[in-house]
Design an enzyme around this catalytic site. Structure first.
Site, PDB file in Angstrom:
ATOM      1  N   LYS A 172     -25.811 -36.996  -8.677  1.00  0.00           N
ATOM      2  CA  LYS A 172     -24.851 -36.338  -9.193  1.00  0.00           C
ATOM      3  C   LYS A 172     -24.535 -37.493 -10.474  1.00  0.00           C
ATOM      4  CE  LYS A 172     -22.381 -35.007  -5.551  1.00  0.00           C
ATOM      5  NZ  LYS A 172     -21.456 -35.427  -4.449  1.00  0.00           N
ATOM      6  N   LYS A 202     -27.758 -24.991  -1.231  1.00  0.00           N
ATOM      7  CA  LYS A 202     -27.223 -25.245  -0.178  1.00  0.00           C
ATOM      8  C   LYS A 202     -25.092 -24.833  -0.799  1.00  0.00           C
ATOM      9  CE  LYS A 202     -24.866 -30.038  -1.006  1.00  0.00           C
ATOM     10  NZ  LYS A 202     -24.601 -30.793  -0.026  1.00  0.00           N
ATOM     11  N   LYS A 232     -18.695 -26.996  -2.133  1.00  0.00           N
ATOM     12  CA  LYS A 232     -17.995 -26.308  -3.487  1.00  0.00           C
ATOM     13  C   LYS A 232     -17.763 -26.544  -4.944  1.00  0.00           C
ATOM     14  CE  LYS A 232     -15.302 -28.709  -0.244  1.00  0.00           C
ATOM     15  NZ  LYS A 232     -15.005 -29.968   0.821  1.00  0.00           N
TER      16      LYS A 232
HETATM   17  P1  AMP Z   1     -18.860 -32.702   2.039  1.00  0.00           P
HETATM   18  O1  AMP Z   1     -18.192 -31.272   1.849  1.00  0.00           O
HETATM   19  O2  AMP Z   1     -19.598 -32.999   0.731  1.00  0.00           O
HETATM   20  O3  AMP Z   1     -17.992 -34.289   2.114  1.00  0.00           O
HETATM   21  O4  AMP Z   1     -19.288 -32.304   3.306  1.00  0.00           O
HETATM   22  C1  AMP Z   1     -19.281 -32.727   4.774  1.00  0.00           C
HETATM   23  C2  AMP Z   1     -19.318 -32.405   5.545  1.00  0.00           C
HETATM   24  O5  AMP Z   1     -20.151 -31.232   5.255  1.00  0.00           O
HETATM   25  C3  AMP Z   1     -21.186 -32.743   5.490  1.00  0.00           C
HETATM   26  O6  AMP Z   1     -20.848 -33.874   6.835  1.00  0.00           O
HETATM   27  C4  AMP Z   1     -22.194 -32.384   5.224  1.00  0.00           C
HETATM   28  O7  AMP Z   1     -23.771 -33.154   5.292  1.00  0.00           O
HETATM   29  C5  AMP Z   1     -21.405 -31.263   5.249  1.00  0.00           C
HETATM   30  N1  AMP Z   1     -21.801 -29.711   4.650  1.00  0.00           N
HETATM   31  C6  AMP Z   1     -21.392 -30.173   3.172  1.00  0.00           C
HETATM   32  N2  AMP Z   1     -22.299 -28.815   2.341  1.00  0.00           N
HETATM   33  C7  AMP Z   1     -23.208 -28.255   4.125  1.00  0.00           C
HETATM   34  C8  AMP Z   1     -23.938 -26.940   3.906  1.00  0.00           C
HETATM   35  N3  AMP Z   1     -23.893 -26.443   3.164  1.00  0.00           N
HETATM   36  N4  AMP Z   1     -24.342 -27.083   5.144  1.00  0.00           N
HETATM   37  C9  AMP Z   1     -24.425 -27.578   6.002  1.00  0.00           C
HETATM   38  N5  AMP Z   1     -23.742 -28.670   5.804  1.00  0.00           N
HETATM   39  C10 AMP Z   1     -22.782 -29.033   4.901  1.00  0.00           C
END
Ligand code: AMP
Ligand code: TRP
Length: 388
Positions: A158, A252, A255
């Site tokens: 990042k 992966k 968003k």
């Molecule tokens: P974030 O939106 O980055 O705050 O992620 C929130 C939760 O979703 C965290 O536990 C991440 O590890 C999980 N997460 C985000 N992207 C993925 C993905 N592509 N596959 C599985 N888990 C995800």
């Protein structure tokens, strides 16, 4: 590390009210007793958080939210406590327009409820409403070695520091001018989020494993310096650890992906879901096999189904796709399963977003309870450190 596995959510998604129904978590996954830190037994406290960066996608849902819902609906001893936070302070590490942030916070909280998190049993709250997070974060940052933080891969990606530093002829000061302290110390705040509840189990996606190792390191450093206050929280992962982008199955689902078709959102219509899956990158080999190296696109769609049904990938291939020669049929089946899973989630999301007062009440009550819990832990911390 603890893995959730097996049949816990096999029934989920089949019935229209599955979102609110009794999803099960295998006891192996949720782990039986609380975590142990240096010989002391702690009450089981499950803590996790999600950044408010818009409506959750299928990766957030299968990697985190669905697991939160499953865990909160499976009471083992009746003494578990669940804390799920919209981590708005973390979201500030990449600047946001204030009105947008406010809206995204509501959307994130609504996604928690829509995914089926048990609202009577869980404390749902906004991180910035609980000042103890930042207080503990400061105390931990006074113990946190910069070298350890510098190893965090999320910080590296990042900050683009690698790129910036490679620009020839720049001195350290100008290189660092564009890099913000908050991004660097992000994992210390995350450790504080967990430890300030004496969290014992943290359900997250695989990308958070490194941050949780750091959390345990910091807990140990604190305990060594000041006495045994914190448990060492366990990482709880689903077997489907990472949901991949539909446009590039080696990346992966995220968003921030520039392609609108890379991610499925909890608010996507049935048609949008079907369209995105139809366009998903696969390959030209006939039939369906699970081979993440050789056939990442096909395998990633199989993993989505396995994540939804809580079943091993091999079983999913055998039972759903054994006779599936064409990718068209395969994708149609995947799409039917995803649509059936997300339809009630979307309906619940819309209901919650339409009821402003309900969400306000829920978050207000959550903040009050979170403050009460953290007040006790912080009293212990302040005493241990010598601040009081
Ligand atoms: P974030 O939106 O980055 O705050 O992620 C929130 C939760 O979703 C965290 O536990 C991440 O590890 C999980 N997460 C985000 N992207 C993925 C993905 N592509 N596959 C599985 N888990 C995800
Ligand atoms: N860093 C996590 C993510 O990007 C979000 C997060 C912040 C979190 N604090 C947490 C996750 C505490 C679990 C526990 O997904």
């Amino acid at each position: 590390m603890v893995r959730l596995h097996g049949s816990h959510s096999r029934a989920a998604g089949r019935v229209a009210d599955a979102v609110r129904g009794a999803r099960r978590v295998s006891s192996a996954g949720a782990a039986s007793a609380g975590a142990v830190g240096a010989g002391r037994q702690y009450e089981k406290r499950i803590m996790s958080g999600m950044q408010p960066t818009g409506v959750a996608h299928l990766g957030n849902y299968l990697g985190a939210l669905k697991m939160w819902a499953d865990m909160s609906r499976t009471v083992e001893s009746g003494r578990e406590r669940f804390f799920f936070s919209v981590v708005d302070l973390h979201a500030l590490t990449l600047p946001k327009e204030p009105g947008q942030l406010r809206e995204w916070k509501r959307q994130a909280a609504a996604c928690f409820v829509a995914a089926g998190v048990h609202t009577d049993r869980c404390v749902l709250f906004e991180q910035s409403r609980v000042a103890a997070h930042t207080e503990l974060s400061w105390i931990l940052s006074c113990l946190a070695p910069m070298g350890l933080l510098n190893r965090m891969t999320q910080w590296k990606s990042k900050s683009n520091l690698g790129e910036v530093a490679s620009i020839a002829g720049q001195d350290a000061e100008s290189v660092l001018r564009g890099v913000h302290l908050g991004l660097f110390s992000y994992p210390v705040l995350q450790a504080a989020d967990i430890l300030v509840y004496k969290g014992t189990h943290v359900p997250v996606g695989e990308d958070q494993v490194q941050h949780l190792e750091l959390t345990r390191d910091l807990a140990q450093m604190f305990n060594r310096a000041y006495g045994d206050v914190f448990p060492l929280p366990k990482t709880v992962l689903t077997p489907t650890k990472r949901i991949m982008s539909l446009r590039d199955p080696t990346k992966k689902m995220s968003k921030s992906d520039p392609s609108a078709n890379a991610a499925i959102y909890l608010t996507d219509s049935d048609d949008a879901i079907a369209r995105k899956i139809r366009k998903a990158v696969t390959d030209t080999v006939a039939g369906v096999t699970y081979d993440p190296e050789g056939r990442p696109g096909v395998s990633s769609l199989v993993e989505i189904v396995a994540g939804i049904e809580g079943r091993p990938v091999e079983e999913v291939v055998r039972t759903h796709f054994a006779g599936c020669e064409s990718h068209r049929d395969f994708k149609q089946k995947v799409s039917d399963i995803v649509v059936a899973e997300l339809r009630p989630v979307r309906a619940e999301y819309e209901r919650v977003m339409a009821d402003r007062a309900y969400l306000d009440r829920l978050l207000e009550a959550g903040a009050t309870e979170a403050c009460a819990t953290t007040a006790k832990v912080m009293a212990e911390v302040r005493e241990a450190v010598g601040l009081s």
